[in-house]
Design an enzyme around this catalytic site. Structure first.
Site, mmCIF file in Angstrom:
data_model
loop_
_atom_site.group_PDB
_atom_site.id
_atom_site.type_symbol
_atom_site.label_atom_id
_atom_site.label_comp_id
_atom_site.label_asym_id
_atom_site.label_seq_id
_atom_site.Cartn_x
_atom_site.Cartn_y
_atom_site.Cartn_z
ATOM 1 N N ASP A 183 40.720 42.699 40.378
ATOM 2 C CA ASP A 183 40.852 43.958 41.120
ATOM 3 C C ASP A 183 39.471 44.554 41.375
ATOM 4 O OD1 ASP A 183 41.980 46.116 42.347
ATOM 5 O OD2 ASP A 183 42.667 47.095 40.513
ATOM 6 N N GLN A 185 27.514 53.196 40.278
ATOM 7 C CA GLN A 185 28.285 53.705 41.409
ATOM 8 C C GLN A 185 28.431 55.217 41.334
ATOM 9 O OE1 GLN A 185 31.877 51.483 40.937
ATOM 10 N NE2 GLN A 185 32.086 52.049 38.801
ATOM 11 N N HIS A 215 49.615 49.056 42.730
ATOM 12 C CA HIS A 215 49.491 48.419 41.413
ATOM 13 C C HIS A 215 50.722 47.612 41.018
ATOM 14 C CE1 HIS A 215 46.080 51.321 41.075
ATOM 15 N NE2 HIS A 215 45.537 50.233 40.589
ATOM 16 N N ASP A 241 29.401 42.799 33.134
ATOM 17 C CA ASP A 241 29.520 42.265 34.481
ATOM 18 C C ASP A 241 30.557 41.140 34.476
ATOM 19 O OD1 ASP A 241 27.968 42.145 37.258
ATOM 20 O OD2 ASP A 241 28.521 40.112 36.661
ATOM 21 N N ALA A 242 31.535 41.249 35.381
ATOM 22 C CA ALA A 242 32.654 40.309 35.352
ATOM 23 C C ALA A 242 32.199 38.870 35.620
ATOM 24 C CB ALA A 242 33.705 40.720 36.377
ATOM 25 N N ASP A 258 40.248 51.877 36.085
ATOM 26 C CA ASP A 258 41.095 53.069 36.076
ATOM 27 C C ASP A 258 42.302 52.898 35.162
ATOM 28 O OD1 ASP A 258 42.709 51.343 37.539
ATOM 29 O OD2 ASP A 258 42.122 52.197 39.470
ATOM 30 N N ASP A 287 35.383 45.640 32.819
ATOM 31 C CA ASP A 287 34.882 46.495 33.894
ATOM 32 C C ASP A 287 33.436 46.845 33.589
ATOM 33 O OD1 ASP A 287 36.203 48.518 36.231
ATOM 34 O OD2 ASP A 287 34.297 49.140 35.360
#
Lengths: 543, 504
Positions: free
Chosen positions: B360, B234, B264, B342-343, B288, B308
């Site tokens: 999320d 990304q 959040h 990778d989730a 994040d 993540d």
């Protein structure tokens, strides 16, 4: 004001040519740099084994062995025949495969990036009446429940977005053209669609659907079989389908399944492509099952089950029917270069049937098939790193309108992994079919073509659809399938329905191959595997 | 020869208007509000032309020389204006000042051109002819410019290359004038060398401009970019303006430091606050570390696993001092274990169970992301929680994308999860939705929550109201998102289309 016009022109020309010239050299430099090969690759050609075998024919056998049931050919048909022998508790069989890997047209490859197909890459959902295949898919872990409630694993159903078409400069969803076509094209496509829908549920006087898969379940009502006596082209002409768009689409579909164009394929077989699949339960009739390695996924499961029965790098030759339960043959081992004599109760011929005239001692009662029924294919696996904008738009199947190739399939489409860095494998399918050229002529034409020549054609096909993509390509592997698959020419289906019983004259010889059906489809391989296994079991006295 | 000068009026007029249009378009592209940008740019430009015209009277001698010099200067400044402004936008904080300065300079020089040309030509025509001819060519040039700009230049060349092309035309006019009037100008050789050199430089720049443009990769961010990185997966962009920090992934806003606490706190505490002594928490996405920061407010939590995909993203939020102060060093906390995988694959292979799972992920704006909202994924997700565990799923806006929101709820229900959707208002995002999911029905009672101290947004009393949906937040659909239909991505695309936020 002393300057004359000539001088003005001279300088004007100078400045403008300096300007244009620099742009020109700039472009020159760029185009030259892309011509240097930035990718590796190899050509996989399997014709070598055939030549070796021809030389070995004269060798005298040294050893002797008995294999009660010998299956010649380790493609999908042979493997499924073995699978059904084994699942019925019969273990005295061996599957002999000429190449170092089994699989035939369902073979696959693998590199650090992904698995990818070298041939057949999907299985359409079976029709409801094809109970055996639904059961098989359940046994493979692909489907659950049964009957109308059958449910296929989402992981193996082709993920959305499934297919797109590159036409007149832009991509559109679905391979069936719908954008940028004329009113007339639309009308004809609609008319063809209606014709197909009507045929799908039409039954012959024998109560069977006119078109069914497997082919042997179709109606044999002579009224409909008459369609086998004309070409699909003639049928389309007769029914006033003359739009170029419609013709492209029909021809594309014929090449896709049969490896030959609408001018050669029989009208019956042409319509069979469109009309033989009906929706199953909650699924529409366009749903398919696919895996990164294509049908190689099924292959691996069969290989695991049959691993003690498979002998690769070996070929069965000189098949000699000596009477009931007495079939002699010789087996050549490509690695040890040894010839062994072999005696069997039954021999199941699961290799392409044009080979039978070379491999059987008696030339009578053999399938009426010749090499011109088999056109060639080239399959290329291209490993590359796609930029994000291209990657995000990829569909499973990506086709270019008007191209000679059939487009490419994205190997990693079925992966669950949500995001990748864009490194992937695209599999390009290229049937080598030319109007008014026999398959043998085409084979002659392409013999001796180097990897570089194939790779260049493959890359430029990708450039057509994705300008600038070649700089992202890392590897191009090319495989030439010399006799890729049998196509149903005019009159083939008549033979399919009527001549099979003649093979029974020699008890102990069985033909189990998609060639029995005249079309190279997984469903047909499964049908003959299942059917032949039952016949063989009965013959050897198991059931 | 005279007609050559008249032709140069035409070229000069075209170039002048093109620069004006380019800077106007560039300003509205970068700063937004095209009406304001175009009027102020045009105003400044015209005024500067007036200033230029006024100063033209201070040139008395060697008018041809002056004209030639001016052409070269305009060619350089105008030609490089777009490229320079794009670069300046990314690296300079006082962008507007630079923008208007450049406009003013170009305007001044362009304003000099016509008066000078009129004076050069004054002896060759009668006055009435002169005025009529000059203005005719001037206005024709303007017409050509204004038509070719939107139809040819912007679509085929883009702003940077168009500016360079017209810069080349300006210098070409200079060179032609030198050649044609070589007897009438002073130090002709010197001027000629200068013009040719400039021309060569500009032609080379034009040749390489493709690379320049792609390296600039003009963004649509309104704020100053303080960090930009293209990772394998990304494009991460961090911007800052007036103390507000924003994170964009692939151009989509992920949070604004002004109101991220609303997002959040709602994502975490509405679910986690109901769980009695939570010990193990799983966070999927959320690189994040802001959700982790909220989870760490529960002393009973012993372990947080954060999955993540992007190690560069989590690395950034582990090390950058501004960002670690925002997430309070959550990602380097000893209770937090960061897994860069990778989730989907991670969840499929996972055999552990957690008390609370936070999902999320970025919104389902692409087919690849749509997989993370599919029935197959939720089937695996279900086994990450125990029978009394809860899952909170960020679920896009139920106002903008009500059907999409409902599809997420339907899909969770389809695998056998019980759901309770809720929503909050986050100013940077608008009305935002979440879905709470569990293997047993979820009861909402007033007194169920044990919230940690120090929250800025949530309170015990208000949480039950978050589960109330007004009529305009309810989408009617029975669709379930499957890998083989990706109906969520298709619906999401349609629903957000009018908002123009998602352009991946």
């Amino acid at each position: 004001m002393k300057t004359d016009r000539r001088e003005f022109l001279k300088y004007g020309l100078l400045t403008s040519s300096a300007f244009l010239g620099s742009i020109y050299t700039f472009h020159q430099r760029r185009s030259r740099s892309t011509e240097e090969l930035n990718y590796t690759g190899e050509l996989i050609d399997q014709s070598e084994r055939g030549h070796q075998l021809r030389k070995a024919m004269a060798m005298e056998p040294r050893g002797y062995e008995e294999v009660p049931v010998l299956i010649a050919g380790g493609g999908m048909s042979g493997l499924l025949t073995g699978y059904y022998l084994k699942t019925h508790g019969f273990n005295n069989f061996r599957i002999v495969e000429m190449n170092d890997r089994i699989g035939g047209n369902s073979s696959y490859g693998e590199n650090a990036v992904s698995k990818y197909p070298w041939g057949a890459h999907y299985i359409p959902l079976p029709n409801m009446e094809n109970v055996e295949l639904v059961t098989f898919l359940k046994d493979m872990g692909v489907a659950k429940a049964g009957g109308k409630n059958v449910e296929f694993s989402e992981e193996y159903l082709c993920q959305d977005p499934q297919e797109r078409l590159f036409m007149r400069g832009e991509w559109q969803e679905s391979i069936l053209p719908s954008k940028n076509i004329t009113r007339e094209d639309q009308d004809q496509l609609k008319r063809f669609h209606d014709l197909v829908e009507a045929y799908k549920y039409k039954k012959g006087r024998d109560g069977r659907f006119v078109f069914s898969i497997p082919v042997m379940l179709s109606s044999q009502d002579p009224e409909h079989l008459a369609l086998d006596r004309i070409s699909f082209d003639q049928f389309l002409k007769k029914n006033n389908f003359n739009s170029d768009v419609v013709h492209w689409y029909m021809n594309y579909c014929m090449l896709d399944d049969y490896g030959m164009g609408t001018d050669l394929v029989s009208a019956w077989a042409g319509l069979h492509y469109f009309c033989s699949r009906r929706p199953l339960g909650q699924y529409d009739d366009h749903r398919i099952l696919t895996w990164p390695e294509g049908n190689g996924w099924v292959l691996q499961r069969l290989e695991e089950i049959l691993k003690n029965h498979i002998a690769s790098n070996q070929a069965v030759i000189d098949i000699h029917w000596q009477g009931p339960k007495r079939v002699a043959s010789r087996i050549f081992d490509f690695q040890s270069r040894q010839m062994t004599a072999c005696q069997s109760h039954a021999l199941i011929f699961s290799a392409p049937q044009f080979l039978s005239q070379y491999l059987f001692k008696q030339k009578t009662d053999l399938p009426e098939v010749d090499a011109d029924d088999y056109y060639s294919w080239v399959v290329a696996n291209v490993t590359l790193k796609l930029p994000a904008n291209e990657l995000n738009k990829l569909h499973w199947d990506n086709v270019r309108f008007g191209s000679k190739s059939l487009g490419y399939v994205h190997a990693r489409h079925q992966e669950l992994r949500a995001r990748t860095d864009g490194t992937t494998v695209l599999t390009l399918y290229w049937p080598l079919y030319e109007k008014n050229h026999t398959a043998t002529e085409i084979r002659k034409k392409i013999s001796g073509m180097s990897w570089q020549q194939w790779a260049q054609q493959v890359v430029s096909e990708f450039e057509f659809m994705h300008p600038g993509i070649s700089k992202h390509i890392r590897n191009v592997d090319v495989k030439v399938h010399g006799h890729a698959m049998m196509g149903p020419r005019i009159g083939r289906m008549q033979k399919v329905f009527t001549t099979r019983s003649r093979y029974q004259n020699k008890k102990g010889i069985f033909f189990s191959h998609t060639d029995n059906s005249g079309m190279s489809l997984f469903e047909e391989a499964h049908f003959w595997g299942h059917q032949t296994a039952r016949e063989v079991l009965k013959y050897v006295g198991i059931s | 020869m005279t007609y050559l000068l008249l032709f140069s009026v035409f070229v000069v007029a075209t170039c002048g208007l093109i620069y004006e249009l380019i800077t106007g378009a560039l300003a509205s592209y970068l700063l937004g509000d095209s009406v304001t940008q175009f009027s102020t740019i045009i105003g400044t430009y015209l005024f500067a032309m007036g200033v230029g015209s006024y100063f033209s009277k201070f040139f008395y001698r060697n008018l041809l020389n002056v004209f030639i010099e001016i052409e070269i200067v305009i060619g350089i400044i105008g030609g490089f204006s777009a490229a320079f402004l794009f670069v300046a936008y990314e690296y300079v904080s006082s962008f507007r000042f630079i923008l208007y300065t450049i406009i003013f300079i170009i305007g001044c020089f362009v304003g000099l051109e016509i008066p000078l040309l009129m004076r050069i030509l004054k002896d060759r025509f009668e006055f009435k002819d002169l005025v009529s001819k000059i203005f005719t060519y001037d206005y024709i040039g303007a017409l050509i410019a204004s038509i070719s700009f939107p139809l040819l230049l912007v679509p085929y060349l883009g702003l940077v290359r168009s500016a360079l092309l017209f810069g080349i035309f300006n210098v070409a006019v200079a060179l032609m004038t030198i050649v044609v009037f070589k007897t009438e100008i002073k130090s002709e050789k010197f001027l000629r060398v200068k013009a040719i050199l400039t021309l060569i430089i500009m032609v080379i720049a034009f040749g390489y401009s493709e690379r320049l443009v792609s390296s600039l990769e003009v963004q649509n961010y309104r704020e100053r970019i303080v960090f930009k990185k293209n990772t394998s997966y990304q494009k991460i962009v961090l911007t800052q303006s007036h103390g507000d920090m924003k994170l964009y992934l692939n151009g989509n806003l992920q949070f604004s430091s002004k109101d991220e606490y609303r997002y959040h706190e709602s994502l975490v505490h509405v679910g986690l606050g109901q769980i009695d002594k939570p010990r193990r928490v799983l966070i999927l996405g959320g690189g994040d570390g802001l959700a982790a920061r909220e989870v760490l407010k529960y002393p009973s939590v012993e372990e947080i696993v954060l999955v993540d995909l992007d190690d560069q993203m989590t690395g950034l939020f582990k090390s950058n001092p501004i960002l670690t102060s925002l997430n309070q060093n959550a990602l380097t906390h000893k209770k937090v274990q960061v897994v860069n995988q990778d989730a989907f694959v991670w969840v499929k292979n996972n055999r552990r169970q957690f008390d609370f799972v936070i999902v999320d992920f970025p919104d389902p704006s692409q087919f690849a992301l749509g997989k993370l909202y599919s029935r197959t994924f939720y089937g695996y997700l279900m086994s990450t929680v125990g029978i009394d565990g809860l899952i909170a799923v960020q679920s896009t806006s139920p106002y903008v994308a009500k059907k999409s929101f409902q599809i997420i709820v339907n899909t969770l229900n389809d695998v056998g999860l019980y759901t309770r959707p809720y929503h909050v208002y986050v100013p940077s995002f608008g009305e935002w939705g979440y879905v709470l999911a569990s293997r047993i029905p979820i009861e909402i009672k007033d007194s169920t929550w044990a919230l940690p101290a120090g929250l800025q947004f949530l309170s015990q009393e208000m949480i039950p109201f978050l589960f109330q949906f007004s009529k305009d937040l309810i989408g009617e659909t029975k669709e379930v998102n499957r890998l083989n239909n990706q109906v969520l991505v298709r619906t999401f695309e349609q629903e957000w289309e009018n908002y123009g936020h998602y352009e991946n």
